[in-house]
Design an enzyme around this catalytic site. Structure first.
Site, PDB file in Angstrom:
ATOM      1  N   THR A  47      12.868  60.068  27.711  1.00 56.95           N
ATOM      2  CA  THR A  47      12.994  61.291  27.665  1.00 56.95           C
ATOM      3  C   THR A  47      11.907  62.240  26.907  1.00 56.95           C
ATOM      4  OG1 THR A  47      15.503  61.018  27.703  1.00 56.95           O
ATOM      5  CG2 THR A  47      14.592  63.157  26.755  1.00 56.95           C
ATOM      6  N   CYS A  48      11.430  61.227  25.959  1.00 59.12           N
ATOM      7  CA  CYS A  48      10.157  61.976  25.175  1.00 59.12           C
ATOM      8  C   CYS A  48       8.994  62.192  26.128  1.00 59.12           C
ATOM      9  CB  CYS A  48       9.858  60.986  24.081  1.00 59.12           C
ATOM     10  SG  CYS A  48      11.056  60.757  22.907  1.00 59.12           S
TER      11      CYS A  48
END
Length: 159
Positions: A47-48
């Site tokens: 996600t980052c």
């Protein structure tokens, strides 16, 4: 107790790469400036890397047009932060900050235990907006979510 709007950013020394490892303290980062600091649980994590940092890269000029500096923080070493920034074409001026020992995450009360995933103590996913070292807005994600700390959400919620 977690930091909240109206609180002053605690004094902590962070690291970054700029022709070698450099130290920078939070007063230097925040005093006399408008700053959005967003934190991710880990560089190169899904996600980052796919959503959180790319959103701030895409919207970087919008923050700068408002006179706001942008910094990304993770409990990773400065070499990892530099490599991650390079891999995602982070523009010059978007600071990639290493909170290698989790000192700032802990001082903010926004650390999390990710040892079940082999990651030790990390920063929660969050974004904050500060003026002259004082938190004005704070957006902390619920575990496993990515909504309120996105670049879009932060921009939409600045006065």
């Amino acid at each position: 107790m977690p930091i909240k709007p109206g609180d002053t950013i605690p004094e902590v020394v962070l690291k970054h790469i700029d022709g070698g490892i450099q130290a920078i303290d939070t007063p230097t980062l925040f005093n006399d400036k408008k700053v959005v600091l967003f934190a991710v649980p880990g560089a190169f994590t899904p996600t980052c890397s796919e959503r959180h940092l790319p959103g701030f890269v895409e919207r970087f000029d919008e923050f700068r047009a408002r006179g706001i500096e942008v910094a990304c923080l993770a409990v990773n070493d400065p070499f990892v932060m530099k490599a991650w920034g390079d891999s995602l074409h982070v523009p010059e001026g978007l600071r990639m900050l290493s909170d290698g020992n989790g000192d700032l995450a802990r001082a903010l009360g926004l650390e999390m235990d990710a040892s079940a995933y082999g990651m030790g103590t990390r920063a929660k996913r969050f974004a904050l907006y500060a003026e002259d070292g004082v938190v004005r807005k704070l957006f902390v994600e619920a575990p496993g979510e990515f909504k309120v700390s996105s670049a879009e959400h932060v921009l939409a919620n600045l006065d």
